[in-house]
Scaffold this motif. Structure first.
Motif, PDB file in Angstrom:
ATOM      1  N   ASN A   1       2.155   1.741  -3.420  1.00 55.97           N
ATOM      2  CA  ASN A   1       0.746   2.658  -4.469  1.00 55.97           C
ATOM      3  C   ASN A   1       1.174   4.141  -3.329  1.00 55.97           C
ATOM      4  O   ASN A   1       0.854   4.984  -5.023  1.00 55.97           O
ATOM      5  N   LEU A   2       0.929   4.319  -3.284  1.00 58.99           N
ATOM      6  CA  LEU A   2       0.732   5.428  -2.094  1.00 58.99           C
ATOM      7  C   LEU A   2       1.562   5.958  -2.870  1.00 58.99           C
ATOM      8  O   LEU A   2       1.321   7.808  -2.946  1.00 58.99           O
TER       9      LEU A   2
ATOM     10  N   GLY B   1       0.892  -1.075   0.327  1.00 62.23           N
ATOM     11  CA  GLY B   1       0.205  -0.301  -0.136  1.00 62.23           C
ATOM     12  C   GLY B   1       1.289   0.912  -0.097  1.00 62.23           C
ATOM     13  O   GLY B   1       0.402   2.326  -0.379  1.00 62.23           O
ATOM     14  N   VAL B   2       2.098   1.329   1.069  1.00 63.86           N
ATOM     15  CA  VAL B   2       2.745   2.185   0.904  1.00 63.86           C
ATOM     16  C   VAL B   2       3.642   2.699  -0.582  1.00 63.86           C
ATOM     17  O   VAL B   2       3.617   3.626  -1.129  1.00 63.86           O
TER      18      VAL B   2
ATOM     19  N   SER C   1       3.634   5.983  -5.710  1.00 59.06           N
ATOM     20  CA  SER C   1       3.657   5.395  -7.304  1.00 59.06           C
ATOM     21  C   SER C   1       2.403   6.365  -7.237  1.00 59.06           C
ATOM     22  O   SER C   1       2.562   7.608  -8.329  1.00 59.06           O
ATOM     23  N   VAL C   2       1.272   6.989  -6.325  1.00 63.90           N
ATOM     24  CA  VAL C   2       0.433   7.751  -7.220  1.00 63.90           C
ATOM     25  C   VAL C   2       1.130   9.599  -7.108  1.00 63.90           C
ATOM     26  O   VAL C   2       0.232   9.882  -7.777  1.00 63.90           O
TER      27      VAL C   2
ATOM     28  N   LYS D   1       3.774  10.167  -9.666  1.00 65.12           N
ATOM     29  CA  LYS D   1       3.440  10.299 -10.856  1.00 65.12           C
ATOM     30  C   LYS D   1       2.608  11.952 -10.528  1.00 65.12           C
ATOM     31  O   LYS D   1       2.387  12.342 -12.239  1.00 65.12           O
ATOM     32  N   LYS D   2       1.673  12.224  -9.628  1.00 64.85           N
ATOM     33  CA  LYS D   2       1.040  14.182  -9.249  1.00 64.85           C
ATOM     34  C   LYS D   2       2.121  14.314  -9.678  1.00 64.85           C
ATOM     35  O   LYS D   2       1.843  15.350 -10.298  1.00 64.85           O
TER      36      LYS D   2
END
Lengths: 249, 206, 699
Positions: B53-54, B50-51, B56-57, B60-61
């Protein structure tokens, strides 16, 4: 085996039998006979409208751990997500799922991926569509705010276990998403949602999501089984009260 | 993994855990305990996933110069610092870095959010009648007012016997309502869990 | 060029050597010589039934004909010579695919133009010649065809067995009419017999190609390959099995006209065949000349549609023709002249380009067979202006539909923003002023029956130095309320010298526990606080991942679930945990949580492992309604709820702390909130009443 465990096992088996019986008896018209719940009809309309208008549908699964007893509301949220993804996978903007717990985020990604695969739109899927926005309830809420503001979300379904952060989430969603449906197994979250959200689901209405969104025959059957068990529990409560009144208990 | 295999594994493990809860069979109970341990380990690994994923989001932002890109950069920097301090932390020492982070950053921010909730709810309660003009909303507002007063402890301080009995009775009402709601929730949770266990509802690749 | 007169027979000027006659064609036609010869003959013939032409038959063909004429009875067929086996076979009607279409009407013997070639040239306008790759057994274009339509397997291209053309095919059913124009020798370099056999014995791939471009009625797409030779004795036993082995593809893919012909011929004798009766007059042939044949003959560079013998290495003219495998029995019939390689000389005269008029030049392009990609048929719809207008409207609608429109977010109303600020200011004032002024109105203990009093009673029953398990399970955001509620209890425990073991199902729990101890000690710590502040009497086991499952595991085997402290020490050998082997060894379990699920988890998962040890809950005010039933059922031995409950506990334990300090502000803020809601609701109700009254008046 003590009597408590035996009673619990009997209740489980009774529930399973009721589900299967209702699924068999209502196999021809599984979704008929439900009372209207405006939140679901509005949610479905909003989802279709979002797909048509090219905006996004957002599902929030809450911050409860999958290993906790309150995870069933998040599992309902995953069923809703699957149904929404089936509808919106081919839309301009794919549905988005956020979670405040890692296992829920992973399951949300998996559910979305499956729905996209079934819709032959796996190329449109991205892991960015399933997000862990925070590891604590408030950081999860704050991490979800940008989704409401910048992701062109017009429909949100907050479906899971929430705490006090539910009020903040609902407030932010109300400001940015025209349609907001909320449901939680948590009593305090239900109270917060009732004050803040447009279409709150109270009590076990959350668990009727799958049946009202026509996510599967067993969803409708389980809803009928809940009704059956509710009558049994009601009878038990009245009988217990009478026995207590007469001094037998 | 093929979907029937994963579904079969999920169903079998669900039945083992459920059976181990109700049945006094040593094998089942030991299996259940072992599976619970595995679940805890998996949950710990899931935190890392989850971290990732957090991050990576937000990466990208930041790379895409999204409107909230500065906040994403702050998040990534804060994460890096927290991880570094966490590894340097020695626990209950004189000035543990993690303790400082919690006391100085995390707690004030989250407490402020909680305080915002008070304002938000007060404002939402005012707007409630504008949003939903039905008897239930009126009852809800009356209940909010009454229980706010009861929870404040102002009324019992008057030390009037009749009033205290009334307050005690009123305090029982939320309990009754909560139990009713929780009974329905429990039935819903039961059916939801059974759908998962029998494989009718599979929120995984199956 | 010089202007002087020359004799008519001269081709070049005898004075200036300039060419007097065009090189293109002696007759002035753009047709090749052999074709032009045919036309010349046709023009010279009368309209009456034409006499049998004087064909220039090759020697081998002449010999065959002579022998045929001697052997056959000429009573039934005065003009057609049929072999015995064919005559016998006439008694049975031919199947549909044996029907013989009309012969080619160019004066060329039909067998000279293969059926597959006719289809190509008729159905597909030749745009650009493509050389055939003769290095491979199967040309690329043929592979494409076979791949495209699955008309035939690729391996059948050349090496396939003899094509399934039965004895009833045109090759075996009809003989060359005596009056049929015969290709002159100088233009047909290959013996017709060999060529006819090659054409007639169509390989499967050619048969498969046939239905790809169904011919138009009357178009001899499958031109009959008329036998120029009499079947030999070897031929006869082969005919029967061939007929039985007729491929399904040929039957299924037969054009409609051929099927019709099959139906008609099913009950008719062989004489009903086009070639059986009479030959068409040349004038009639010319009149019915189809377009495709005209195109075939129109280009001056078009070569005679004769494919060279397969054995010949890369003939120039027939480059684009597909070499087919010739069955053994056909090869056996081939005259000896065809086997002997004859030096090939191209007598063609270049018609175009800078080399126009020169002979014996290498062709710049392949000849007869020119393959082009399939034609694209453009269907132009005839639409009216109204229809075009509707089309444009539909396109504009679809275009606008495809573009997601940016959603207009409603602008925040100014009165709402002001209202928010007013509410915030009022609540802040209500919180700050009582805390600063240290004013609070504490409730009576009767308001919390069985809660704080039971918790205090459970703690009072503890002995000194008792091990206590403390679960700090709340989020940092609720630390304000939870610290105010729990500080009194913690302070009381520390005062009794309890050994504290801290565990949490929240990642921040261990840090919050340290903060809670500091808060409980207050700004002026007493001596008994010191061992807690320096960690001597505290074992911090840290974070238990897994929520309720972690609690269950911890209840069953605490040493396995949390073996180490946050400092990395083995916890269960520390002095704080001396004598602790299970949870029932603790004297008290204190759970501090704002989450009802966490509290329920402790009650349901851990309480059974505690035995008769007391379990006390410190909860937030919002979680209390959910957790109070456990207090009623006796699963919880005491409960402190929220700021008010903490203040009450501190009041009765005679140890003031955060609870009492915060109680005044908390009560005042709640009072302000109640007022705000009431006022807001009243204003909202009045507004609604006024609006509805106005609406009624207007109505």
């Amino acid at each position: 085996m003590n009597w408590t465990n035996l009673a619990g096992l009997l209740v489980v088996l009774l529930c399973l039998g009721a589900m299967l019986t209702h699924a068999y008896l209502r196999r021809a018209h599984p979704y008929e006979g439900f009372r209207p719940i405006p939140a679901f009809s509005r949610f479905l309309q909003s989802v279709y409208h979002a797909v048509e208008s090219g905006s996004r549908v957002h599902i929030s699964l809450g911050s409860s751990s999958l290993l906790s007893p309150s995870n069933t509301s998040a599992l309902v949220g995953l069923s809703v997500l699957k149904r929404v993804a089936q509808i919106g996978a081919t839309g301009d903007k794919a549905p988005l799922v956020t979670a405040g717990e890692s296992t829920l985020a992973i399951l949300g990604q998996d559910t979305l991926r499956n729905a996209f695969r079934e819709a032959n739109a796996l190329g449109d899927y991205s892991n960015q569509l399933g997000r862990l926005t925070g590891l604590t309830p408030f950081s999860y809420a704050v991490g979800t705010f940008p989704v409401f503001r910048h992701e062109d979300v017009t429909v949100s379904y907050l479906c899971g276990s929430f705490g006090p952060e539910a009020g903040l989430l609902a407030d932010s969603a109300e400001h940015n998403a025209p349609a907001l449906v909320t449901g939680s197994e948590s009593v305090q979250a239900q109270a917060l949602y009732y004050a803040s959200a447009e279409e709150p689901l109270i009590g076990e209405e959350l668990y009727a999501s799958g049946a009202y969104l026509q996510a599967g025959t067993l969803h409708a059957a389980s809803l009928r089984a809940e009704d059956t068990l509710r009558w049994i529990v009601l009878a038990g409560l009245i009988l217990g009260s009478l026995l207590k009144l007469v001094g037998l208990l | 993994m093929k979907s029937p295999v994963s579904a079969a594994i999920a169903i079998a493990l669900g039945l083992i855990v459920l059976g181990g809860y109700f049945l006094d069979i040593p094998v089942l109970q030991s299996l259940r305990a072992e599976l619970v341990t595995w679940a805890m380990v998996l949950a710990a690994f899931a935190v890392w996933i989850g971290v990732i994923n957090l991050l990576s989001v937000h990466w990208k932002k930041a790379a895409a110069h999204a409107p909230d890109a500065p906040y994403s950069i702050i998040l990534m920097v804060s994460f890096a610092l927290t991880v570094i301090f966490g590894f340097l932390d020695t626990g209950l020492s004189a000035t543990p870095q993690t303790q400082q982070i919690v006391n100085s950053i995390q707690l004030p921010i989250q407490a402020s959010l909680m305080a915002l909730l008070a304002f938000t709810l007060a404002y939402a309660s005012i707007r409630l009648l504008r949003r939903r003009r039905d008897p239930v909303s009126i009852v809800f507002l009356i209940a909010v007012v009454v229980f706010l007063i009861l929870g404040s402890g102002l009324l019992p301080s008057f030390n009037l016997p009749v009033l205290n009995d009334l307050v005690a009775t009123l305090n029982r009402l939320p309990l009754a309502g909560s139990r009713g709601i929780l009974l329905g929730v429990a039935l819903g949770a039961l059916t939801t869990g059974l759908r998962i266990i029998i494989g009718a509802d599979r929120p995984y690749a199956g | 060029m010089c202007g002087k007169s020359n004799p008519a027979e001269l081709e070049n000027c005898q004075y200036c050597q300039a060419r007097l006659k065009p090189l293109a064609n002696k007759s002035g036609s753009i047709l090749p010589d052999w074709l032009d010869n045919l036309r010349t003959k046709k023009d010279q013939e009368p309209a009456s039934p034409p006499p049998p032409p004087e064909p220039e038959v090759p020697d081998w063909l002449s010999r065959v004909r002579e022998r045929s004429q001697e052997d056959k009875d000429s009573e039934a067929f005065s003009q057609i010579t049929l072999p015995d086996w064919l005559v016998e076979d006439e008694e049975t009607p031919p199947p549909a695919d044996q029907a013989t279409p009309e012969p080619a009407e160019t004066g060329i013997a039909p067998e000279a133009t293969p059926a597959w070639l006719s289809e190509f040239t008729s159905a597909e306008p030749v745009e650009e010649p493509k050389p055939v790759d003769q290095e491979s057994d199967i040309p690329d274009w043929l592979k494409k065809f076979s791949e495209f339509g699955e008309l035939l397997p690729a391996e059948q291209g050349v090496d396939a067995p003899p094509p399934a053309v039965s004895e009833s095919s045109p090759f075996t059913e009809t003989s060359l009419p005596s009056d049929l124009p015969v290709i002159p020798n100088n233009n047909l370099e290959q013996p017709p017999a060999d060529q006819a056999a090659e054409v007639t014995e169509l390989p499967d791939w050619m048969l498969g190609l046939a239905p790809a471009s169904p011919p138009t009625p009357g178009q001899p797409s499958e031109a009959p390959a008329v036998s120029l030779v009499e079947p030999s004795a070897e031929d006869e036993p082969l005919a029967s099995p061939l007929s039985t082995d007729l491929p399904v593809s040929l039957e299924n893919n037969a054009p409609e006209w051929l099927k019709d012909f099959q139906a008609a011929g099913a009950g008719q004798p062989q004489t009903a065949l086009p070639f059986a009766g009479e030959a068409l007059p040349p004038a009639e042939i010319n009149a019915d000349l189809p377009d495709w044949l005209g195109k075939l003959s129109a280009p001056p560079s078009a070569e005679p549609a004769v494919s060279p013998a397969p054995e010949e290495p890369a003939p120039q003219e027939g480059e684009s023709l597909i070499p087919a495998e010739i069955p053994g029995w056909v090869k056996a019939m081939r005259p000896i002249e065809t086997i002997v390689p004859v030096p090939k000389v191209d007598h063609r005269i270049e018609e175009r380009g800078p080399l126009a008029g020169l002979k014996d030049i290498l062709p710049a392009e392949s000849g007869a067979l020119e393959i082009a990609p399939p034609p694209s048929f453009a269907f132009r719809l005839h639409t009216t202006d109204q229809q075009r207008g509707r089309q444009a409207l539909l396109e504009s609608l679809l275009a606008s539909e495809a573009e997601p429109k940016p959603r207009e977010k409603p602008a925040p109303r100014l009165d709402n923003q002001i209202l928010r600020w007013v509410i915030a200011a009022l609540i802040l004032l209500a919180v700050i002023v009582p805390v600063v002024a240290n004013v609070s109105i504490l409730p009576a203990a009767e308001a919390y029956p069985g809660q704080a009093a039971q918790a205090l009673a459970a703690i009072d029953s503890l002995t000194q130095n008792v091990p206590v398990l403390v679960s700090v399970d709340y989020e940092p955001g609720l630390a304000g309320e939870m610290e105010a509620a729990a500080a009194g209890v913690m302070n009381d425990l520390m005062a009794r010298g309890a050994r504290l073991t801290i565990v949490s199902t929240s990642p921040t729990g261990s840090a919050l526990a340290v903060r809670l101890i500091e808060k409980a000690a207050g700004n002026k710590p007493e001596p008994f606080h010191t061992p807690y502040l320096n960690g001597e009497r505290v074992a911090n086991l840290g974070y238990l991942p897994g929520s309720a499952s972690a609690l269950l595991g911890f209840a069953q085997a605490p040493q396995a679930a949390a073996p180490f402290t946050v400092t990395g020490q083995y916890a269960w050998s520390l002095p704080v945990l001396q004598g602790i082997h299970s949870l029932s060894d603790f004297g008290l379990v204190l759970v501090i949580t704002e989450n009802p699920d966490t509290g329920r988890g402790w009650v349901e998962q851990v309480h059974p492992a505690l035995g008769d040890r007391p379990l006390i809950l410190v909860s937030s005010a919002q979680a209390a309604p959910v957790l109070l039933p456990y207090l009623d059922s006796g699963q919880i031995d005491g409960m402190v709820t929220g700021v008010t409950g903490g203040a009450v506990f501190e009041k009765y334990s005679s140890r003031p702390g955060l609870g009492q300090a915060y109680a005044g502000g908390y009560q005042a803020a709640l009072a302000v909130a109640v007022c705000v809601i009431l006022v807001g609701a009243i204003v909202e109700a009045i507004t609604l009443f006024v609006k509805s009254s106005k609406a009624k008046k207007e109505a």
